[in-house]
Design a protein around this motif. Sequence first.
Motif, PDB file in Angstrom:
ATOM      1  N   UNK A 277       6.836  99.380  90.973  1.00 58.92           N
ATOM      2  CA  UNK A 277       7.255 100.126  89.782  1.00 58.92           C
ATOM      3  C   UNK A 277       7.047 101.631  89.876  1.00 58.92           C
ATOM      4  N   UNK A 278       6.004 102.061  90.570  1.00 55.57           N
ATOM      5  CA  UNK A 278       5.748 103.500  90.643  1.00 55.57           C
ATOM      6  C   UNK A 278       6.230 104.137  91.938  1.00 55.57           C
ATOM      7  N   UNK A 279       6.248 103.378  93.020  1.00 55.46           N
ATOM      8  CA  UNK A 279       6.581 103.971  94.318  1.00 55.46           C
ATOM      9  C   UNK A 279       7.921 103.521  94.863  1.00 55.46           C
ATOM     10  N   UNK A 280       8.591 102.602  94.194  1.00 55.24           N
ATOM     11  CA  UNK A 280       9.918 102.193  94.619  1.00 55.24           C
ATOM     12  C   UNK A 280       9.951 101.288  95.834  1.00 55.24           C
TER      13      UNK A 280
ATOM     14  N   UNK B 130       3.598  81.894 115.484  1.00 55.04           N
ATOM     15  CA  UNK B 130       2.771  80.912 116.159  1.00 55.04           C
ATOM     16  C   UNK B 130       1.790  81.558 117.127  1.00 55.04           C
ATOM     17  N   UNK B 131       0.505  81.186 116.946  1.00 57.31           N
ATOM     18  CA  UNK B 131      -0.593  81.628 117.811  1.00 57.31           C
ATOM     19  C   UNK B 131      -0.543  83.122 118.102  1.00 57.31           C
ATOM     20  N   UNK B 132      -0.239  83.897 117.095  1.00 52.81           N
ATOM     21  CA  UNK B 132      -0.097  85.347 117.290  1.00 52.81           C
ATOM     22  C   UNK B 132      -1.373  86.145 117.039  1.00 52.81           C
ATOM     23  N   UNK B 133      -2.384  85.509 116.459  1.00 50.04           N
ATOM     24  CA  UNK B 133      -3.581  86.267 116.070  1.00 50.04           C
ATOM     25  C   UNK B 133      -4.831  85.710 116.745  1.00 50.04           C
ATOM     26  N   UNK B 134      -5.296  86.386 117.808  1.00 49.50           N
ATOM     27  CA  UNK B 134      -6.548  85.936 118.417  1.00 49.50           C
ATOM     28  C   UNK B 134      -7.740  86.382 117.569  1.00 49.50           C
ATOM     29  N   UNK B 135      -8.570  85.427 117.177  1.00 49.91           N
ATOM     30  CA  UNK B 135      -9.753  85.736 116.382  1.00 49.91           C
ATOM     31  C   UNK B 135     -10.862  84.758 116.741  1.00 49.91           C
ATOM     32  N   UNK B 136     -11.974  85.293 117.176  1.00 51.87           N
ATOM     33  CA  UNK B 136     -13.148  84.496 117.546  1.00 51.87           C
ATOM     34  C   UNK B 136     -12.814  83.448 118.606  1.00 51.87           C
ATOM     35  N   UNK B 137     -12.038  83.850 119.585  1.00 53.38           N
ATOM     36  CA  UNK B 137     -11.731  82.976 120.706  1.00 53.38           C
ATOM     37  C   UNK B 137     -10.671  81.923 120.453  1.00 53.38           C
ATOM     38  N   UNK B 138     -10.022  81.987 119.296  1.00 47.83           N
ATOM     39  CA  UNK B 138      -8.973  81.018 118.946  1.00 47.83           C
ATOM     40  C   UNK B 138      -7.719  81.794 118.579  1.00 47.83           C
ATOM     41  N   UNK B 139      -6.580  81.294 118.989  1.00 47.35           N
ATOM     42  CA  UNK B 139      -5.301  81.911 118.603  1.00 47.35           C
ATOM     43  C   UNK B 139      -4.800  81.207 117.349  1.00 47.35           C
ATOM     44  N   UNK B 140      -4.675  81.968 116.270  1.00 51.69           N
ATOM     45  CA  UNK B 140      -4.266  81.424 114.976  1.00 51.69           C
ATOM     46  C   UNK B 140      -2.792  81.713 114.704  1.00 51.69           C
ATOM     47  N   UNK B 141      -2.126  80.749 114.051  1.00 51.11           N
ATOM     48  CA  UNK B 141      -0.796  81.008 113.505  1.00 51.11           C
ATOM     49  C   UNK B 141      -0.968  81.939 112.307  1.00 51.11           C
ATOM     50  N   UNK B 142      -0.050  82.868 112.160  1.00 50.21           N
ATOM     51  CA  UNK B 142      -0.047  83.769 110.997  1.00 50.21           C
ATOM     52  C   UNK B 142       1.195  83.486 110.177  1.00 50.21           C
ATOM     53  N   UNK B 143       0.986  83.257 108.887  1.00 48.11           N
ATOM     54  CA  UNK B 143       2.107  83.087 107.975  1.00 48.11           C
ATOM     55  C   UNK B 143       2.440  84.442 107.355  1.00 48.11           C
ATOM     56  N   UNK B 144       3.717  84.749 107.310  1.00 43.49           N
ATOM     57  CA  UNK B 144       4.205  85.981 106.690  1.00 43.49           C
ATOM     58  C   UNK B 144       4.916  85.589 105.399  1.00 43.49           C
ATOM     59  N   UNK B 145       4.442  86.127 104.299  1.00 45.64           N
ATOM     60  CA  UNK B 145       5.003  85.883 102.969  1.00 45.64           C
ATOM     61  C   UNK B 145       5.501  87.207 102.431  1.00 45.64           C
ATOM     62  N   UNK B 146       6.463  87.164 101.516  1.00 42.14           N
ATOM     63  CA  UNK B 146       6.931  88.408 100.905  1.00 42.14           C
ATOM     64  C   UNK B 146       7.463  88.157  99.508  1.00 42.14           C
ATOM     65  N   UNK B 147       7.513  89.240  98.756  1.00 41.25           N
ATOM     66  CA  UNK B 147       8.190  89.249  97.466  1.00 41.25           C
ATOM     67  C   UNK B 147       9.036  90.518  97.428  1.00 41.25           C
ATOM     68  N   UNK B 148      10.254  90.379  96.938  1.00 43.31           N
ATOM     69  CA  UNK B 148      11.169  91.512  96.808  1.00 43.31           C
ATOM     70  C   UNK B 148      11.096  92.040  95.378  1.00 43.31           C
ATOM     71  N   UNK B 149      11.362  93.312  95.212  1.00 41.78           N
ATOM     72  CA  UNK B 149      11.247  93.948  93.896  1.00 41.78           C
ATOM     73  C   UNK B 149      11.987  93.183  92.796  1.00 41.78           C
ATOM     74  N   UNK B 150      13.239  92.768  92.992  1.00 39.95           N
ATOM     75  CA  UNK B 150      13.923  92.035  91.915  1.00 39.95           C
ATOM     76  C   UNK B 150      13.222  90.716  91.564  1.00 39.95           C
ATOM     77  N   UNK B 151      12.704  90.024  92.572  1.00 41.07           N
ATOM     78  CA  UNK B 151      11.984  88.774  92.325  1.00 41.07           C
ATOM     79  C   UNK B 151      10.708  89.030  91.532  1.00 41.07           C
ATOM     80  N   UNK B 152       9.993  90.085  91.907  1.00 39.42           N
ATOM     81  CA  UNK B 152       8.753  90.445  91.233  1.00 39.42           C
ATOM     82  C   UNK B 152       9.020  90.778  89.763  1.00 39.42           C
ATOM     83  N   UNK B 153      10.028  91.592  89.527  1.00 38.41           N
ATOM     84  CA  UNK B 153      10.348  91.979  88.151  1.00 38.41           C
ATOM     85  C   UNK B 153      10.775  90.777  87.316  1.00 38.41           C
ATOM     86  N   UNK B 154      11.551  89.887  87.904  1.00 39.67           N
ATOM     87  CA  UNK B 154      11.995  88.694  87.183  1.00 39.67           C
ATOM     88  C   UNK B 154      10.804  87.804  86.823  1.00 39.67           C
TER      89      UNK B 154
END
Length: 191
Positions: free
Chosen positions: A123-126, A157-181
């Motif tokens: 809302x403030x930064x566009x 898949x297995x993109x994030x090495x942390x403490x000796x283990x490769x973790x899958x990372x989930x990418x989530x998003x919300x778009x401005x119109x969805x957020x406003x709705x």
Amino acid sequence: MYAISLGDDGAELRPLEPWHAKEFLAHLDRGREFIGQYIAFGSKETDVDSARAMLQRYADLRAADSASLHGIWLDGKLVGGVLFLNFHADQGNCEVGCWLEPAGAGHGLITRAIRILIDFAIEQRGIHRVEWHAAAGNEKSLNVARRMGMTRDAVLRESHPHKGVRHDIEVWSVLAPEWREARARAQHGDL
């Protein structure tokens, strides 16, 4: 300095500044094991000087309009925070994230604070697209994304090495119109 109330429980969202170094380090020490389950946030900050350096780095990034840290205080005690890991106003994209010590868990603090960051970004930064990245096994973090009405875009898949283990990372998003709705539906009691 701003302080944004996060509700009736005495919780506040405030900027984290270099002069908070001693308090920030004490907070990291209290939560180091809990915070470090899925992320390395604060793992290299082991003394006041390194804590101050991290806070200064983020203060400089905030001044450059590219990232920022915001602490969450509960009853006057720093218990966690939220951040813009990256902020690209020129591209209309940003990524938000969080960390929390055990004393802050279970109060809905992250959900309330992230909502404020997303509102500000859109809302403030566009900003058009807000992302959330989390380890696939971090259900608490994934639940924040769900509560924000985000959509899971991908699994790295297995993109994030942390403490000796490769973790899958989930990418989530919300778009401005969805957020406003979603915000409009919530204000009208449709949710």
